[in-house]
Design an enzyme around this catalytic site. Structure first.
Site, PDB file in Angstrom:
ATOM      1  N   HIS A 198       7.300   1.371   4.778  1.00  0.00           N
ATOM      2  CA  HIS A 198       7.208   2.106   3.522  1.00  0.00           C
ATOM      3  C   HIS A 198       8.445   2.949   3.214  1.00  0.00           C
ATOM      4  CE1 HIS A 198       3.106   0.786   3.775  1.00  0.00           C
ATOM      5  NE2 HIS A 198       2.773   1.386   2.655  1.00  0.00           N
ATOM      6  N   ARG A 210      -0.937   9.324  11.989  1.00  0.00           N
ATOM      7  CA  ARG A 210      -1.187   8.612  10.745  1.00  0.00           C
ATOM      8  C   ARG A 210       0.069   8.053  10.106  1.00  0.00           C
ATOM      9  NH1 ARG A 210      -5.215  10.051   5.726  1.00  0.00           N
ATOM     10  NH2 ARG A 210      -4.436   8.374   4.411  1.00  0.00           N
ATOM     11  N   ARG A 229     -11.545  21.728  -9.741  1.00  0.00           N
ATOM     12  CA  ARG A 229     -11.236  21.922  -8.311  1.00  0.00           C
ATOM     13  C   ARG A 229     -12.040  20.996  -7.402  1.00  0.00           C
ATOM     14  NH1 ARG A 229     -11.738  27.438  -9.903  1.00  0.00           N
ATOM     15  NH2 ARG A 229      -9.706  28.283 -10.502  1.00  0.00           N
ATOM     16  N   LYS A 260      -5.839   9.401   0.624  1.00  0.00           N
ATOM     17  CA  LYS A 260      -4.577   9.802  -0.002  1.00  0.00           C
ATOM     18  C   LYS A 260      -4.657   9.517  -1.492  1.00  0.00           C
ATOM     19  CE  LYS A 260      -1.010   9.408   3.537  1.00  0.00           C
ATOM     20  NZ  LYS A 260       0.317   8.810   3.793  1.00  0.00           N
ATOM     21  N   HIS A 279       4.347  -2.875  -5.115  1.00  0.00           N
ATOM     22  CA  HIS A 279       4.394  -2.037  -3.917  1.00  0.00           C
ATOM     23  C   HIS A 279       4.355  -2.905  -2.647  1.00  0.00           C
ATOM     24  CE1 HIS A 279       3.628   1.264  -1.160  1.00  0.00           C
ATOM     25  NE2 HIS A 279       2.493   0.703  -0.776  1.00  0.00           N
ATOM     26  N   LYS A 315      -7.347   0.994  10.043  1.00  0.00           N
ATOM     27  CA  LYS A 315      -6.974   2.192   9.277  1.00  0.00           C
ATOM     28  C   LYS A 315      -7.953   3.330   9.560  1.00  0.00           C
ATOM     29  CE  LYS A 315      -5.192   4.040   5.098  1.00  0.00           C
ATOM     30  NZ  LYS A 315      -4.589   3.836   3.801  1.00  0.00           N
ATOM     31  N   ASN A 318       2.701   4.046   7.618  1.00  0.00           N
ATOM     32  CA  ASN A 318       3.799   3.901   6.670  1.00  0.00           C
ATOM     33  C   ASN A 318       4.869   2.928   7.156  1.00  0.00           C
ATOM     34  OD1 ASN A 318       2.997   5.598   4.505  1.00  0.00           O
ATOM     35  ND2 ASN A 318       3.427   7.369   5.797  1.00  0.00           N
ATOM     36  N   GLU A 346       0.193  -5.266   3.380  1.00  0.00           N
ATOM     37  CA  GLU A 346      -0.494  -4.174   4.078  1.00  0.00           C
ATOM     38  C   GLU A 346      -1.439  -4.711   5.151  1.00  0.00           C
ATOM     39  OE1 GLU A 346       0.274  -1.026   3.676  1.00  0.00           O
ATOM     40  OE2 GLU A 346       1.006  -0.739   1.619  1.00  0.00           O
ATOM     41  N   GLU A 403      -2.222  13.471   8.194  1.00  0.00           N
ATOM     42  CA  GLU A 403      -0.883  12.981   8.526  1.00  0.00           C
ATOM     43  C   GLU A 403       0.008  14.031   9.163  1.00  0.00           C
ATOM     44  OE1 GLU A 403       0.753   9.803   6.067  1.00  0.00           O
ATOM     45  OE2 GLU A 403       2.622  10.905   6.035  1.00  0.00           O
ATOM     46  N   HIS A 409       9.784   2.263  -0.218  1.00  0.00           N
ATOM     47  CA  HIS A 409       9.823   3.258  -1.300  1.00  0.00           C
ATOM     48  C   HIS A 409      11.218   3.324  -1.932  1.00  0.00           C
ATOM     49  CE1 HIS A 409       6.077   5.813  -0.041  1.00  0.00           C
ATOM     50  NE2 HIS A 409       5.767   4.604  -0.472  1.00  0.00           N
TER      51      HIS A 409
END
Lengths: 368, 368
Positions: free
Chosen positions: A252, A245, A125, A147, A269, A231, A249, A189, A241, A256
């Site tokens: 993206h 935030r 955890r 992330k 990517h 960032k 993306n 990016e 997010e 994606h």
């Protein structure tokens, strides 16, 4: 600024705040890790490409600080960002009897960083972890912001956690060994931060792209630092997010779809994001938010960075429909409605939906 | 207090605070869910045993609040608390196009709750979830406190997250259908709260165990409420188990070794904890912390609750060694040293290590 100055960027997130250190000769320097909490063991997670280049140096630098240093080597590539690879990390942790104070080190690109971060978030955890990103993409994007995730066959980054590292060590020397294609992918990016937040940075990139592509140390230090600063500013305002935030993306949503539609790993990517930014800029223009000159300017810079700006066909029968289908699975979607990150004026982004018919026009134009 | 009064327990965790509602006739009442945030879809996660009994009622109660209600049914049992089962939840979420506002409902015992919670923590890096525990064990323990996890072949609950539900709905009527063995297993976690925090509660249990075993509604309401209150008090002070919270693991270090050593599922978790508490109490006595009368009193109550107090042999050659080996993998261990939750005086617990030789004596005595 000279290449020998240590640059730092602070990420302010209350009790989860941390620093990014940026310079050459950091990875193999024990001082880079001297202030981390001590623990009986550390586990380096790397891949088959990066491990042979840098793992021995990192092991040596960590040996002074931790009783035992173990290394686990994962297969390289987005296609291996899976539960099976993640489980190799858990297996290693349990086999070595690692306790909940064990520190994980992510040594590699975005895939290694995302998987190591999620393993750290989930093992017992939550155990501490440190990012040592070795690609431009990871240094300017995936190592900052917490992330973490793995892919699911039905969607990219669908399973993960928000989990912050103790520290990020960006050793610019590791970019020397980066293949040109990976450097270009990372630049996607970097370029992104211009249209969404800082047109001065975009102008700087237009004027200095050759120095960046030639990997001049001062140019690399500048783009890594400025990208991390922007960032950090965004993430500091919206860690999980819920709003702002999402502008990170930009490119993206289309990107994606390209990655998922071609099969993860076919395009890098950053390549998908580069092309995705052109598509998102065109959508912004068709919705009247920006003019054609802005789209042309962005598209030109992306091309010069060595990235594709023409989108691949994802279906022979209903290409635009396939794009739409894949984009509906995006995490930003709500009740089946796709949310796009669009440029509402140069240097500023917003999140909004768009009529399917207009999105189809953009896809048709970009795939032509 | 009468059986028709709604009892509530508040768990105070800043922006992650929530309420536990305790009464009969709650599960099928739309009002139990009326104040939850609306979303396009809800997913009920249940198992093959509980699903047929209660899923249709829950689906009906949720239909007014969510546009669509889906149900996924997992195989029943601790042996299925695995990545494979967890993935059935992710598959369902993605197949139905569930977005990051989708609310997950855990309908079942501790295994369903732990897996649903971890799925909620991880799906798209976090979606909301609600606990609807249908076993005594889950109502008094696993549904409170935000611990979620799956098992790894090398250790129980090794992969998970701290993740709080929006609400816990404890419908006491569901305890009517609980097999007697499961009721007894749940009582282990109820009895636990006495020695670690509240000897008055232990005395109440000694005087009212027959009413509890006969499932008298007022008795059940009392034990669920008091257990949740004590757990809420502990968790409110130490959400992420950096200190105090570990006392909730009284009996669990030995218990986990029993579960792992026999193979998960052979003994119920509560049975292993019941026996583990006797072992931990004996260790406390051998270290001079409590007297033999206390051990006898606890052991008697555990026996009367229908739980085993004699430990199983885990190895024919080196039984105590096998126990020690399994306990070293415990999450509380640090640098290979086992941390035990011991009773330092009746009603108060501490976390400390113990000499291997003394631990061996306890294991030998309890397995005799």
């Amino acid at each position: 600024m000279t290449a020998s100055d240590l640059q730092t960027v602070a990420i302010e997130l209350a009790d989860r705040s941390y620093h990014i250190a940026i310079r050459g000769s950091l990875l193999d320097n024990p001082l880079s890790y001297a202030q981390l909490p001590k623990s009986a063991a550390a586990l380096i997670v790397t891949n088959t490409t990066v491990g042979p280049l840098y793992a021995p140096q990192l092991e040596k630098a960590l040996a002074a600080h931790y009783g035992k240093v173990f290394t686990v080597v994962l297969p390289d590539g987005e296609a291996f960002k899976t539960w099976e690879s993640l489980n190799l990390i858990f297996d290693a942790l349990l086999r070595h009897g690692c306790d909940r104070k064990t520190t994980l080190f992510a040594l590699g690109g975005g895939v290694v960083g995302d998987m190591t971060g999620f393993a750290a978030a989930s093992y017992m955890r939550g155990v501490p972890f440190v990012q040592v990103p070795t690609t431009l993409l990871a240094q300017v994007d995936s190592s900052v912001g917490g992330k973490t995730a793995i892919n699911h066959p039905l969607g990219k980054n669908m399973i993960g956690a928000f989990y912050q590292p103790l520290k990020v060590v960006c050793d610019l020397d590791t970019l020397k060994s980066l293949p040109q294609r990976e450097l270009s992918a990372g630049l996607a990016e970097v370029i992104k931060y211009g249209p969404i937040a800082d047109m001065d940075f975009l102008a700087w990139l237009e004027g200095n792209l050759e120095a960046v592509l030639a990997r001049e140390p001062v140019a690399l230090a500048h783009i890594v630092k400025r990208s991390c600063e922007i960032k950090a500013w965004v993430v500091g305002q919206d860690e999980r997010e819920s709003g702002l935030r999402a502008i990170l993306n930009f490119g993206h949503t289309f990107g994606h779809a390209i990655e998922a539609g071609l099969g993860f790993g076919a395009w890098l990517h950053g390549e998908a994001v580069g092309c995705g930014m052109v598509m998102a800029a065109q959508l912004s223009a068709r919705l009247g938010l920006v003019d054609a000159f802005f789209v042309h300017r962005l598209s030109t810079l992306i091309t010069k960075a060595g990235l594709p700006v023409r989108a691949p066909r994802l279906s022979e029968t209903d290409n635009a429909g396939r794009y739409l289908e894949l984009m509906r699975v995006d995490k930003k979607s709500e009740a089946g409605e796709i949310k796009f990150v669009l440029i509402d004026k140069p240097g500023s982004a917003c999140v909004r939906s768009a009529p399917d018919a207009v999105v189809r026009q953009v896809i048709d134009a970009c795939c032509a």
